[in-house]
Design an enzyme around this catalytic site. Structure first.
Site, PDB file in Angstrom:
ATOM      1  N   ASP A   1       0.854  -1.193   0.000  1.00 20.16           N
ATOM      2  CA  ASP A   1       0.000   0.000   0.000  1.00 20.16           C
ATOM      3  C   ASP A   1       0.888   1.242   0.000  1.00 20.16           C
ATOM      4  O   ASP A   1       1.485   1.574   1.022  1.00 20.16           O
ATOM      5  CB  ASP A   1      -0.892  -0.012   1.254  1.00 20.16           C
ATOM      6  CG  ASP A   1      -1.814   1.192   1.301  1.00 20.16           C
ATOM      7  OD1 ASP A   1      -2.872   1.140   0.645  1.00 20.16           O
ATOM      8  OD2 ASP A   1      -1.474   2.187   1.967  1.00 20.16           O
TER       9      ASP A   1
ATOM     10  N   LYS B   1      -1.814   6.320  -4.390  1.00 23.32           N
ATOM     11  CA  LYS B   1      -2.920   7.241  -4.085  1.00 23.32           C
ATOM     12  C   LYS B   1      -2.620   8.642  -4.607  1.00 23.32           C
ATOM     13  O   LYS B   1      -1.467   9.100  -4.542  1.00 23.32           O
ATOM     14  CB  LYS B   1      -3.152   7.312  -2.573  1.00 23.32           C
ATOM     15  CG  LYS B   1      -3.239   5.956  -1.902  1.00 23.32           C
ATOM     16  CD  LYS B   1      -3.607   6.045  -0.433  1.00 23.32           C
ATOM     17  CE  LYS B   1      -3.430   4.689   0.242  1.00 23.32           C
ATOM     18  NZ  LYS B   1      -2.081   4.464   0.774  1.00 23.32           N
TER      19      LYS B   1
ATOM     20  N   HIS C   1      -6.926   9.782  -2.264  1.00 28.47           N
ATOM     21  CA  HIS C   1      -6.480   9.576  -0.881  1.00 28.47           C
ATOM     22  C   HIS C   1      -7.477  10.134   0.150  1.00 28.47           C
ATOM     23  O   HIS C   1      -7.782   9.505   1.151  1.00 28.47           O
ATOM     24  CB  HIS C   1      -5.097  10.226  -0.708  1.00 28.47           C
ATOM     25  CG  HIS C   1      -4.260   9.622   0.358  1.00 28.47           C
ATOM     26  ND1 HIS C   1      -2.890   9.498   0.263  1.00 28.47           N
ATOM     27  CD2 HIS C   1      -4.573   9.099   1.564  1.00 28.47           C
ATOM     28  CE1 HIS C   1      -2.420   8.944   1.357  1.00 28.47           C
ATOM     29  NE2 HIS C   1      -3.422   8.690   2.161  1.00 28.47           N
TER      30      HIS C   1
HETATM   31  N1  LIG Z   1      -5.737   5.845   3.229  1.00 29.66           N
HETATM   32  C1  LIG Z   1      -5.296   6.566   4.247  1.00 29.66           C
HETATM   33  O1  LIG Z   1      -5.676   7.732   4.426  1.00 29.66           O
HETATM   34  C2  LIG Z   1      -4.328   5.961   5.223  1.00 29.66           C
HETATM   35  C3  LIG Z   1      -4.195   6.558   6.501  1.00 29.66           C
HETATM   36  C4  LIG Z   1      -3.292   5.969   7.392  1.00 29.66           C
HETATM   37  C5  LIG Z   1      -2.574   4.843   7.029  1.00 29.66           C
HETATM   38  N2  LIG Z   1      -2.707   4.297   5.779  1.00 29.66           N
HETATM   39  C6  LIG Z   1      -1.965   3.084   5.368  1.00 29.66           C
HETATM   40  O2  LIG Z   1      -2.134   2.097   6.370  1.00 29.66           O
HETATM   41  C7  LIG Z   1      -0.868   1.618   6.809  1.00 29.66           C
HETATM   42  C8  LIG Z   1      -0.976   1.133   8.244  1.00 29.66           C
HETATM   43  O3  LIG Z   1      -1.349   2.165   9.141  1.00 29.66           O
HETATM   44  P1  LIG Z   1      -0.334   2.721  10.222  1.00 29.66           P
HETATM   45  O4  LIG Z   1       1.049   2.566   9.726  1.00 29.66           O
HETATM   46  O5  LIG Z   1      -0.773   4.087  10.602  1.00 29.66           O
HETATM   47  O6  LIG Z   1      -0.648   1.843  11.513  1.00 29.66           O
HETATM   48  P2  LIG Z   1      -0.526   0.319  11.961  1.00 29.66           P
HETATM   49  O7  LIG Z   1      -0.230  -0.551  10.824  1.00 29.66           O
HETATM   50  O8  LIG Z   1      -1.749   0.051  12.777  1.00 29.66           O
HETATM   51  O9  LIG Z   1       0.710   0.366  12.984  1.00 29.66           O
HETATM   52  C9  LIG Z   1       2.045   0.401  12.567  1.00 29.66           C
HETATM   53  C10 LIG Z   1       2.948   0.391  13.802  1.00 29.66           C
HETATM   54  O10 LIG Z   1       2.774  -0.823  14.519  1.00 29.66           O
HETATM   55  C11 LIG Z   1       4.036  -1.442  14.770  1.00 29.66           C
HETATM   56  N3  LIG Z   1       3.868  -2.893  14.597  1.00 29.66           N
HETATM   57  C12 LIG Z   1       3.481  -3.526  13.465  1.00 29.66           C
HETATM   58  N4  LIG Z   1       3.411  -4.850  13.669  1.00 29.66           N
HETATM   59  C13 LIG Z   1       3.774  -5.064  14.951  1.00 29.66           C
HETATM   60  C14 LIG Z   1       3.906  -6.222  15.742  1.00 29.66           C
HETATM   61  N5  LIG Z   1       3.624  -7.441  15.239  1.00 29.66           N
HETATM   62  N6  LIG Z   1       4.293  -6.080  17.029  1.00 29.66           N
HETATM   63  C15 LIG Z   1       4.564  -4.863  17.534  1.00 29.66           C
HETATM   64  N7  LIG Z   1       4.447  -3.705  16.834  1.00 29.66           N
HETATM   65  C16 LIG Z   1       4.069  -3.817  15.551  1.00 29.66           C
HETATM   66  C17 LIG Z   1       4.985  -0.887  13.735  1.00 29.66           C
HETATM   67  O11 LIG Z   1       6.283  -0.884  14.292  1.00 29.66           O
HETATM   68  P3  LIG Z   1       7.522  -1.713  13.620  1.00 29.66           P
HETATM   69  O12 LIG Z   1       7.782  -1.007  12.328  1.00 29.66           O
HETATM   70  O13 LIG Z   1       8.595  -1.524  14.629  1.00 29.66           O
HETATM   71  O14 LIG Z   1       7.116  -3.144  13.438  1.00 29.66           O
HETATM   72  C18 LIG Z   1       4.434   0.520  13.530  1.00 29.66           C
HETATM   73  O15 LIG Z   1       4.972   1.415  14.476  1.00 29.66           O
HETATM   74  C19 LIG Z   1       0.060   2.821   6.562  1.00 29.66           C
HETATM   75  O16 LIG Z   1       1.424   2.457   6.571  1.00 29.66           O
HETATM   76  C20 LIG Z   1      -0.454   3.288   5.221  1.00 29.66           C
HETATM   77  O17 LIG Z   1       0.066   2.466   4.182  1.00 29.66           O
HETATM   78  C21 LIG Z   1      -3.601   4.830   4.880  1.00 29.66           C
END
Ligand SMILES: NC(=O)c1ccc[n+]([C@@H]2O[C@H](COP(=O)([O-])OP(=O)(O)OC[C@H]3O[C@@H](n4cnc5c(N)ncnc54)[C@H](OP(=O)(O)O)[C@@H]3O)[C@@H](O)[C@H]2O)c1
Length: 342
Positions: free
Chosen positions: A62, A95, A128
Site C-alpha cells: 500500500d 494514491k 487519498h
Molecule cells: N488511506 C489513508 O488515508 C491511510 C491513513 C493511514 C494509514 N494508511 C496506510 O495504512 C498503513 C498502516 O497504518 P499505520 O502505519 O498508521 O498503523 P498500523 O499498521 O496500525 O501500525 C504500525 C505500527 O505498529 C508497529 N507494529 C506492526 N506490527 C507489529 C507487531 N507485530 N508487534 C509490535 N508492533 C508492531 C509498527 O512498528 P515496527 O515497524 O517496529 O514493526 C508501527 O509502528 C500505513 O502504513 C499506510 O500504508 C492509509
C-alpha cells in the site's frame, strides 16, 4: 542468498494467504504491507522492509505519493521483479494526493507514481482524501490551508472522471476511494461510470465502523483497513488524550493469551476473518503479521467478543483538512448521515 531472492526464505507461501475477489474478478491478497513511515521511519528503511516483506511472502503493498518514499519503494519493487516474482503476482496500490485533484493533475500525478515505483501499471489507484486540501508535510494539527474547501461532489466527480480515464488508458486496473462516508459514497456510486473497487478506511477493534463497513460490502466494494493495530507509531499530531489502543484491550489480551500469540496478531486475524484487508505497517514485525493469518483462526465466540469492544475511537481525525474556523474534526466525517454543508 539475498533477502529478496524469491526462492529463499519464502516463509509464508503466498498461496496460503487469504485472497479477496474484487467485482472485476481480480484477486488481492487479504493482507498488505503499509508503507507510511509516520515521520520517523526513513524511506530507506521502508524500502528495505518492502524487499524483506516480499521475500517472506507479501505480495500486496500500500503506497502513496504523499508518503515521500515511492522512488525508494520503486527500487525495491524493481529488485523484487528482477529476482523472479512476476508483476501479475504483485498487488500495488498508490494514491492521488490532495493537491492533485485538479483535472489537469490527475493523470500526471499517476504517471509520476508509476515512474517512481518503476511500474507500467498500478493494480489500484485511490483518491487519498475526498478534500482537495493541501497542507505541508509534518505540519501541526492546527495548520489550515487558506484555500481549504469542503467536499463538493461536482468537483470530486471531475477528479473521478480522470481516475476513470486512467483505467481506460490501461495505467490502472482499479480505482477506489479512501476516507469516505456513506453519504459521499452514495453520490459517487450513483454517478461513477467505473465504480470504486475498494474503500480504504480506518479499521481496528476500537474503530470498527460497522455501518460504513456494511455499506461498503453491500455495494460490492472491498474494505481495506488502515491502522489495523491502532497505529502505535503514528505522528504526535495524530494523538489525542481520548485515544485508546486496541492492543491494550483486556479482551484482545485474553484472546492473545489463550492462543499464545501477540495482541497484534489477534487484531490482524480479526480483521481478515471479519472480511477487511488490513495493511499493517512494519519494518520489524512484518513476517509475523502475515504468518498469523495462515494458521490458528479465532473462534466465532472470539470474533463476537471483539465485535463487542468497538469504542468508536477514530485515531486519524484529519483536522488539517477542515475548511472553516471553529469546526471540529467531526465535520469531516458527516456524523449525522448527511454531507456537512460548506
Ligand atoms: N488511506 C489513508 O488515508 C491511510 C491513513 C493511514 C494509514 N494508511 C496506510 O495504512 C498503513 C498502516 O497504518 P499505520 O502505519 O498508521 O498503523 P498500523 O499498521 O496500525 O501500525 C504500525 C505500527 O505498529 C508497529 N507494529 C506492526 N506490527 C507489529 C507487531 N507485530 N508487534 C509490535 N508492533 C508492531 C509498527 O512498528 P515496527 O515497524 O517496529 O514493526 C508501527 O509502528 C500505513 O502504513 C499506510 O500504508 C492509509
Amino acid at each position: 542468498m539475498s533477502k529478496s531472492d524469491p526462492h529463499h526464505a519464502v516463509a509464508i507461501h503466498p498461496a496460503t494467504v487469504p485472497q479477496r475477489t474484487l467485482y472485476t474478478g481480480a484477486t488481492m491478497p487479504a493482507v498488505g504491507l503499509g508503507t507510511f513511515g509516520s515521520d520517523h521511519v526513513t524511506a530507506a528503511q521502508v524500502a528495505e522492509a518492502v524487499l524483506g516483506a516480499a521475500a517472506v511472502g507479501y505480495r500486496h503493498f500500500d503506497c502513496a505519493s504523499v508518503y515521500g518514499n515511492e522512488p525508494e519503494v520503486g527500487a525495491s519493487l524493481q529488485a523484487i521483479l528482477r529476482n523472479g516474482i512476476k508483476r501479475q503476482e504483485l498487488w500495488i496500490t498508490s494514491k492521488l494526493w490532495n493537491d492533485k485533484h485538479a483535472e489537469g493533475d490527475v493523470i500526471a500525478s499517476c504517471r509520476k507514481s508509476l515512474d517512481d515505483l518503476r511500474l507500467d501499471y498500478l493494480d489500484l489507484y485511490l483518491v487519498h482524501w475526498p478534500f482537495p486540501n493541501f497542507h505541508p508535510p509534518h505540519c501541526d494539527v492546527t495548520s489550515r490551508s487558506p484555500d481549504a474547501r469542503p467536499y463538493i461532489h461536482e468537483n470530486y466527480m471531475k477528479t473521478w472522471r480522470k481516475m476513470e480515464e486512467l483505467v481506460d488508458m490501461g495505467l490502472v486496473r482499479h480505482i477506489g476511494t479512501s476516507n469516505m462516508t456513506i453519504p459521499k459514497l452514495k453520490l459517487v456510486l450513483r454517478d461513477a461510470r467505473i465504480k470504486p473497487a475498494v474503500n480504504e478506511m480506518e479499521l481496528h477493534p476500537h474503530f470498527q465502523q460497522p455501518q460504513l463497513f456494511k455499506f461498503v460490502v453491500d455495494n460490492g466494494l472491498q474494505p481495506i483497513g488502515y491502522c489495523p493495530i491502532g497505529s502505535p507509531g503514528r505522528p504526535e499530531r495524530d494523538r489525542t488524550p481520548e485515544d485508546t489502543a486496541p492492543t491494550d484491550d483486556p479482551v484482545i489480551l485474553k484472546i492473545a493469551e489463550d492462543h499464545q500469540i501477540t495482541p497484534v496478531a489477534v487484531c490482524i486475524k480479526w480483521a481478515v476473518q471479519r472480511g477487511q484487508t488490513p495493511i499493517p505497517f512494519s519494518i520489524h514485525h512484518y513476517r509475523e503479521n502475515l504468518e498469523c493469518v495462515t494458521t490458528d483462526p479465532l473462534t466465532d465466540a472470539e470474533m463476537r467478543a471483539i465485535a463487542a469492544i468497538d469504542r468508536n475511537c477514530r485515531l486519524i481525525k484529519g483536522q488539517v483538512f477542515l475548511w472553516k474556523d471553529g469546526q471540529t474534526w467531526e465535520a469531516l466525517w458527516d456524523m449525522n448521515g448527511e454531507i456537512t454543508p460548506p
